[in-house]
Design a protein around this motif. Sequence first.
Motif, PDB file in Angstrom:
ATOM      1  N   LEU A 731     -16.888  -7.624  -1.349  1.00 19.25           N
ATOM      2  CA  LEU A 731     -15.444  -7.894  -1.255  1.00 19.25           C
ATOM      3  C   LEU A 731     -14.854  -7.225  -0.016  1.00 19.25           C
ATOM      4  CD1 LEU A 731     -14.494  -7.326  -5.004  1.00 19.25           C
ATOM      5  CD2 LEU A 731     -14.865  -9.516  -3.859  1.00 19.25           C
ATOM      6  N   ILE A 732     -15.275  -6.009   0.240  1.00 13.96           N
ATOM      7  CA  ILE A 732     -14.770  -5.295   1.422  1.00 13.96           C
ATOM      8  C   ILE A 732     -15.236  -5.990   2.697  1.00 13.96           C
ATOM      9  CG2 ILE A 732     -14.918  -3.124   2.686  1.00 13.96           C
ATOM     10  CD1 ILE A 732     -15.126  -1.691   0.016  1.00 13.96           C
ATOM     11  N   GLU A 733     -16.483  -6.436   2.724  1.00 13.31           N
ATOM     12  CA  GLU A 733     -17.015  -7.105   3.921  1.00 13.31           C
ATOM     13  C   GLU A 733     -16.260  -8.391   4.232  1.00 13.31           C
ATOM     14  OE1 GLU A 733     -21.093  -9.454   5.242  1.00 13.31           O
ATOM     15  OE2 GLU A 733     -21.107  -8.112   3.491  1.00 13.31           O
ATOM     16  N   GLN A 734     -15.913  -9.166   3.208  1.00 14.14           N
ATOM     17  CA  GLN A 734     -15.266 -10.457   3.411  1.00 14.14           C
ATOM     18  C   GLN A 734     -13.788 -10.340   3.748  1.00 14.14           C
ATOM     19  OE1 GLN A 734     -16.037 -12.607  -0.201  1.00 14.14           O
ATOM     20  NE2 GLN A 734     -18.272 -12.605   0.091  1.00 14.14           N
ATOM     21  N   SER A 735     -13.106  -9.314   3.221  1.00  6.31           N
ATOM     22  CA  SER A 735     -11.641  -9.271   3.317  1.00  6.31           C
ATOM     23  C   SER A 735     -11.105  -8.234   4.292  1.00  6.31           C
ATOM     24  CB  SER A 735     -11.050  -8.988   1.925  1.00  6.31           C
ATOM     25  OG  SER A 735     -11.490  -9.929   0.976  1.00  6.31           O
ATOM     26  N   CYS A 736     -11.951  -7.391   4.874  1.00  3.94           N
ATOM     27  CA  CYS A 736     -11.465  -6.317   5.761  1.00  3.94           C
ATOM     28  C   CYS A 736     -12.109  -6.438   7.135  1.00  3.94           C
ATOM     29  CB  CYS A 736     -11.757  -4.953   5.155  1.00  3.94           C
ATOM     30  SG  CYS A 736     -11.035  -4.690   3.522  1.00  3.94           S
ATOM     31  N   PRO A 737     -11.715  -7.425   7.940  1.00  4.32           N
ATOM     32  CA  PRO A 737     -12.376  -7.625   9.239  1.00  4.32           C
ATOM     33  C   PRO A 737     -12.013  -6.562  10.274  1.00  4.32           C
ATOM     34  CG  PRO A 737     -10.563  -9.158   8.988  1.00  4.32           C
ATOM     35  CD  PRO A 737     -10.662  -8.429   7.679  1.00  4.32           C
ATOM     36  N   PHE A 738     -10.873  -5.900  10.121  1.00  3.73           N
ATOM     37  CA  PHE A 738     -10.415  -4.941  11.137  1.00  3.73           C
ATOM     38  C   PHE A 738     -10.499  -3.500  10.643  1.00  3.73           C
ATOM     39  CE2 PHE A 738      -7.949  -8.884  11.747  1.00  3.73           C
ATOM     40  CZ  PHE A 738      -8.456  -9.260  12.987  1.00  3.73           C
ATOM     41  N   LEU A 739     -11.287  -3.268   9.630  1.00  2.00           N
ATOM     42  CA  LEU A 739     -11.433  -1.922   9.091  1.00  2.00           C
ATOM     43  C   LEU A 739     -12.130  -1.025  10.110  1.00  2.00           C
ATOM     44  CD1 LEU A 739     -10.770  -0.455   6.424  1.00  2.00           C
ATOM     45  CD2 LEU A 739     -13.124  -0.876   5.723  1.00  2.00           C
ATOM     46  N   GLY A 740     -11.528   0.146  10.392  1.00  2.00           N
ATOM     47  CA  GLY A 740     -12.088   1.049  11.386  1.00  2.00           C
ATOM     48  C   GLY A 740     -12.911   2.172  10.806  1.00  2.00           C
ATOM     49  N   ALA A 741     -12.612   2.597   9.576  1.00  2.00           N
ATOM     50  CA  ALA A 741     -13.335   3.707   8.953  1.00  2.00           C
ATOM     51  C   ALA A 741     -13.416   3.466   7.457  1.00  2.00           C
ATOM     52  CB  ALA A 741     -12.653   5.037   9.242  1.00  2.00           C
ATOM     53  N   LEU A 742     -14.621   3.639   6.898  1.00  2.00           N
ATOM     54  CA  LEU A 742     -14.858   3.434   5.463  1.00  2.00           C
ATOM     55  C   LEU A 742     -15.741   4.576   4.969  1.00  2.00           C
ATOM     56  CD1 LEU A 742     -14.703   1.742   2.874  1.00  2.00           C
ATOM     57  CD2 LEU A 742     -16.674   0.437   3.707  1.00  2.00           C
ATOM     58  N   ASN A 743     -15.257   5.289   3.935  1.00  2.00           N
ATOM     59  CA  ASN A 743     -15.983   6.429   3.367  1.00  2.00           C
ATOM     60  C   ASN A 743     -16.390   6.089   1.940  1.00  2.00           C
ATOM     61  OD1 ASN A 743     -16.987   8.864   2.496  1.00  2.00           O
ATOM     62  ND2 ASN A 743     -15.278  10.085   3.259  1.00  2.00           N
ATOM     63  N   LEU A 744     -17.709   5.975   1.720  1.00  2.00           N
ATOM     64  CA  LEU A 744     -18.257   5.668   0.396  1.00  2.00           C
ATOM     65  C   LEU A 744     -19.269   6.731  -0.031  1.00  2.00           C
ATOM     66  CD1 LEU A 744     -18.826   1.827   0.852  1.00  2.00           C
ATOM     67  CD2 LEU A 744     -16.985   2.940  -0.407  1.00  2.00           C
ATOM     68  N   LYS A 745     -19.069   7.945   0.364  1.00  2.00           N
ATOM     69  CA  LYS A 745     -20.002   9.009   0.021  1.00  2.00           C
ATOM     70  C   LYS A 745     -19.846   9.412  -1.450  1.00  2.00           C
ATOM     71  CE  LYS A 745     -21.026  12.131   2.993  1.00  2.00           C
ATOM     72  NZ  LYS A 745     -20.997  13.307   3.893  1.00  2.00           N
ATOM     73  N   HIS A 746     -20.983   9.822  -2.021  1.00  2.00           N
ATOM     74  CA  HIS A 746     -21.012  10.348  -3.392  1.00  2.00           C
ATOM     75  C   HIS A 746     -20.534   9.336  -4.424  1.00  2.00           C
ATOM     76  CE1 HIS A 746     -21.745  14.106  -1.346  1.00  2.00           C
ATOM     77  NE2 HIS A 746     -20.551  14.073  -0.767  1.00  2.00           N
ATOM     78  N   CYS A 747     -20.874   8.075  -4.209  1.00  2.00           N
ATOM     79  CA  CYS A 747     -20.631   7.032  -5.211  1.00  2.00           C
ATOM     80  C   CYS A 747     -21.976   6.707  -5.852  1.00  2.00           C
ATOM     81  CB  CYS A 747     -20.011   5.792  -4.574  1.00  2.00           C
ATOM     82  SG  CYS A 747     -18.367   6.085  -3.865  1.00  2.00           S
ATOM     83  N   PRO A 748     -22.247   7.165  -7.062  1.00  2.00           N
ATOM     84  CA  PRO A 748     -23.619   7.120  -7.609  1.00  2.00           C
ATOM     85  C   PRO A 748     -24.142   5.728  -7.888  1.00  2.00           C
ATOM     86  CG  PRO A 748     -22.064   7.890  -9.270  1.00  2.00           C
ATOM     87  CD  PRO A 748     -21.299   7.817  -7.993  1.00  2.00           C
ATOM     88  N   HIS A 749     -23.276   4.744  -8.112  1.00  2.00           N
ATOM     89  CA  HIS A 749     -23.732   3.411  -8.497  1.00  2.00           C
ATOM     90  C   HIS A 749     -23.879   2.458  -7.302  1.00  2.00           C
ATOM     91  CE1 HIS A 749     -23.431   4.452 -12.706  1.00  2.00           C
ATOM     92  NE2 HIS A 749     -22.163   4.836 -12.535  1.00  2.00           N
ATOM     93  N   LEU A 750     -23.709   2.934  -6.100  1.00  2.00           N
ATOM     94  CA  LEU A 750     -23.914   2.121  -4.904  1.00  2.00           C
ATOM     95  C   LEU A 750     -25.334   2.331  -4.401  1.00  2.00           C
ATOM     96  CD1 LEU A 750     -20.567   2.719  -2.963  1.00  2.00           C
ATOM     97  CD2 LEU A 750     -21.132   0.871  -4.547  1.00  2.00           C
ATOM     98  N   THR A 751     -26.059   1.229  -4.172  1.00  2.00           N
ATOM     99  CA  THR A 751     -27.453   1.311  -3.734  1.00  2.00           C
ATOM    100  C   THR A 751     -27.543   1.383  -2.218  1.00  2.00           C
ATOM    101  OG1 THR A 751     -27.689  -1.096  -3.659  1.00  2.00           O
ATOM    102  CG2 THR A 751     -28.162   0.009  -5.766  1.00  2.00           C
ATOM    103  N   HIS A 752     -28.653   1.947  -1.752  1.00  2.00           N
ATOM    104  CA  HIS A 752     -28.847   2.071  -0.303  1.00  2.00           C
ATOM    105  C   HIS A 752     -29.040   0.710   0.351  1.00  2.00           C
ATOM    106  CE1 HIS A 752     -29.052   6.455  -0.179  1.00  2.00           C
ATOM    107  NE2 HIS A 752     -29.772   6.421  -1.287  1.00  2.00           N
ATOM    108  N   VAL A 753     -29.635  -0.236  -0.344  1.00  2.00           N
ATOM    109  CA  VAL A 753     -29.853  -1.563   0.240  1.00  2.00           C
ATOM    110  C   VAL A 753     -28.527  -2.241   0.528  1.00  2.00           C
ATOM    111  CG1 VAL A 753     -30.860  -3.834  -0.156  1.00  2.00           C
ATOM    112  CG2 VAL A 753     -32.083  -1.775  -0.916  1.00  2.00           C
TER     113      VAL A 753
END
Length: 770
Positions: A731-753
Motif C-alpha cells: 500500500l505504501i509503495e503504490q500510494s506514496c510516490p514522493f515519500l522521502g523517509a520511511l522508518n519501519l524499524k522494530h516491526c516484528p511482523h514485517l519480513t526481510h523479503v
Amino acid sequence: MCQLGGLADCMQRQRDIIGAYVGAAESVAQGVGEVFKRFGTGHEKVEEGCLYGDLNGRVPKDAHRIEDSLQRAEWTGEEGFGFDSREPFHCTARFRPAVAAFVESIAKPKKKCAHSRHQRPLPTAASKLPMLDLINFLPDECLQEIFRYLPKLQDRCACAFVCTRWLMLQSHMHQQDFKTSAVKSEGSLQQLSECVRLVGISSDPKKAHNYSTALQKGLHHLPEVQQGLVPIVSGKDYPGEDKPRVERQPEWATMRELSQSLEGRKASDVRLAFVALGTLSHGGLGKLTIKGGAALNGGNGVGNGGLLAIGNCCAALRCLSLWDCLKVGDEGLQAIGNGCHLLENLDLMKCPKVGNAGIKAIAKGCPLLSTISLDSCRSVGDEGLIAIGKWSSVLLSVAVSNCGLVGSNGIAAIGAGCKKIKMLKLERLNVSDEGLTLLGEHCEVLERMKLANLQGCTEAGIISLFKGAGLQLLKSLSIFACLGITDRSLEEVGKVCRYLKLFVLSQCPKLTDEGLKAFMQCCPCLVRLQLQRCNAITHKGLLAALILCQGNLQTLRLSECNGVQDQGLLPTEFQLNPLALKSLQILYCKGLGNGYLAVMGHCCPSLEHLNLSGLVDVTDEAVMMILQGSGRKLESLNLSGCIKVSNVSICAVAKYCAKHLTRLVLDGCCNVGDPSLKMVAIECKALEELDASQTAITDDGVRTLVEARGPFLQTLTLSGCNFLTDHCLSLIEQSCPFLGALNLKHCPHLTHVALNILESHLLDCVLLHG
C-alpha cells in the motif's frame, strides 16, 4: 674514482658534468609532460666508475632490482625558461657524484640515420648495464633544485604523479621557490600577497582604492594573478566597515572557491598533498575540513606535512577546520600562517599538540581572521590568546572551550584587543572574577555571549561583568551551570541588557521566582526564553514573569524544571492577557499536568508550535483544553511520551487543527489507534510528516492514511508498531510516490523479503528497517 687518464682529466670531467647538469635541468623543465616512459636506449658510452660516482666506483649488487620508470626528455629549450646562462652555477661538493650519475643517465641520444632503421646497435659497455632509476639516487635538495625550473602547473602535477616522494617534495615547495619569469619580474608573489593583505585590512576605502589601482597597473601580467592563485582585491570590495564581512567579500571569493572534506582513513598527508596540488590550477582550496585521522579507524592521520602542503599551495584558503587531528602541531599551523594570509575562519577541536606558537603564527600571518574556535586544545594558554588580541584586530567571533591553560589574562587580552568582536563563547575555563571584570570594560559591540561551567566566577564577578561599559548591545545571552547566577546578579543583567532578545538559563539552582520576575520586568524586548533544570522556579514565578513580558515573548521553552507543578495552582488565580507566544515547549517537567496547560491554553491564541514531550501526567482533558484555545493556527504538535493520551485527544487534533497542521508526532502514545489516525488522515489536508511509532495502528489504518495523504506525505515513521504486516508495504509503495523517509524499524511482523522489495522500488526514499 675516475679512470680517464690522470688527475687533470678527472677534474676536467667533473667540470663538464656540472656544466651538463645545467642543460639537464632545463631539459627536465621543458619535457616533463613526456618524461620517464622508457630509459637506457641510445646512451653515450660511459665508464661504470663515473656512472656510479656516488658509490665510489662500485656497482650495487641489487641494481637489477631497481625498477626503471624513467625516460630521457628531449633537449629542446625555449627562451625565457630554465637557467640563465649568465648566472654562475654552484653545486655542493657532497652532491657532485650524484649529479654526475644523473647527468650521465640522461645523456643526449645519438641521431638515428634513415638507412639504419633495421640495423641493430653495436654492443657497448653501457648497453650491457642494467636499467636503473638513477634520478632517485639524488638527494631531496637536488630534486627540488630541478623542480624549481618547472614553468607550468601541469608540469608540476605530472612530476607529482611519479611517486610519493616527488609528490611531497612538490607540495612542500612554495610559489616563490620556482624560477619563472613572473617571479623574477618586478612585483613578486610576496609583494602581491603583501598588497592584498594591506588592502584587506584597510578600513579607508580611498586607501584601498589606491592599492588596487597600483596592483592593476603593475601586476596583472603575472601568471599567479591570471590563474587566480592570489586574486587582486579592488577597493570597491571594501566600501566600509559597517557591513558584515561576508557581504564585503570580493567576487572571486564566492565564484572560484573549492571545498574539500577528509574524514577517517581518508585523512592523510599524502591525500592532502594531492588535494593541494590538484586544486592549484583552480585557485587553490577555499575551504578545508579534516575530521579524525589517526584516531579514527586506524588511519595514518594528517600531520604537519599535510598542512605544509596546504600552506604552500592554497594561498586563497579562507576556512580551515581540524577535528581530532592528534598529529597536527605548531609546525603545521605555522605553515598555514606563513602561506594562507587570506584565512578568515579557523576551527580547532581536540588537537592536543597545537600550542601557543601555532596560534601566534595564525594571529600574526592571517590579518583577515574573523572567526576562531578552540575546543579541547590542552596546550593552548594565555600566551596564544594574548597574541590573538594583539594581531587579530578584525576578529568578530571567539569560542574557547575546555582549554585548561586559558585563564583571566588571555580572556582580558581578547576583550581589550578585539574591539569588533560580536560573538563570544567561554566554557570550562579557569576564569576568575577579575577576568570577567576586565572583559566587561571593553566589549562594547558584543551581541552574542555564552558562559558555561565557569566555576571560578561568583556573584560579584557576574555583577562586575555587566556593570562595565560593554555588553549594553547584547542581544543573545546563554548561561550554563554558573553558580554566580543569583536573583541579584540576574536583576543586574536585566538592567544592563535592555535590548536582549534571547535568554537561555540552565542549571542555575540559586535562581528563584523573584530574580526571574525582576529580569523580565527589565527586558521589554525579550522574544525567546529558555529555562532548563532551574528547579527553584515555580509555576507562580513563571506565570508572573509572563505577565510582565508585555506581550513580546514569542517562544517559551521549559525543560526538566521540576519546580513548575500543578499543586496549588488555580486556573482563576492568574488573569493573563493574550500573549504573543508562537512556540510553547514543555519537556519532561515532572509534576506538571492539566492545570498549567489549561491556563496556557486560554492565553495563547497565536500558537503555531506545541511540544509536550515527556509529560506523563497529561491527559486527554488538558490536550482538549489547550487545543480549543490555541489549536486554530497550530502547525506542529508533538505528544511523544504522553502515555495517558488516547484517541480522544487525536480526534480533537483533527477537529481543531485541520487547516494548518503539517507535522504530528505521537511516538509512544500506546493508546492511539486506527480510529483517530483515520480521522487525522481525512481531515488534516496539510499533513506532510507523521510519526506513529509505538502506537496501535494496523494495516487498515495505514490504508486509510496513504489513500488520503499518500501523494503528499514526505516523512512517515512507524517504528515499533507490532500490528503491521507485509500487506501495508504494498500500500505504501503504490500510494506514496514522493515519500522521502520511511522508518519501519522494530516491526516484528514485517519480513526481510518484503522490505527488500520495497526498498528496491522506492529509489528516492530513505528506508530504515531491521
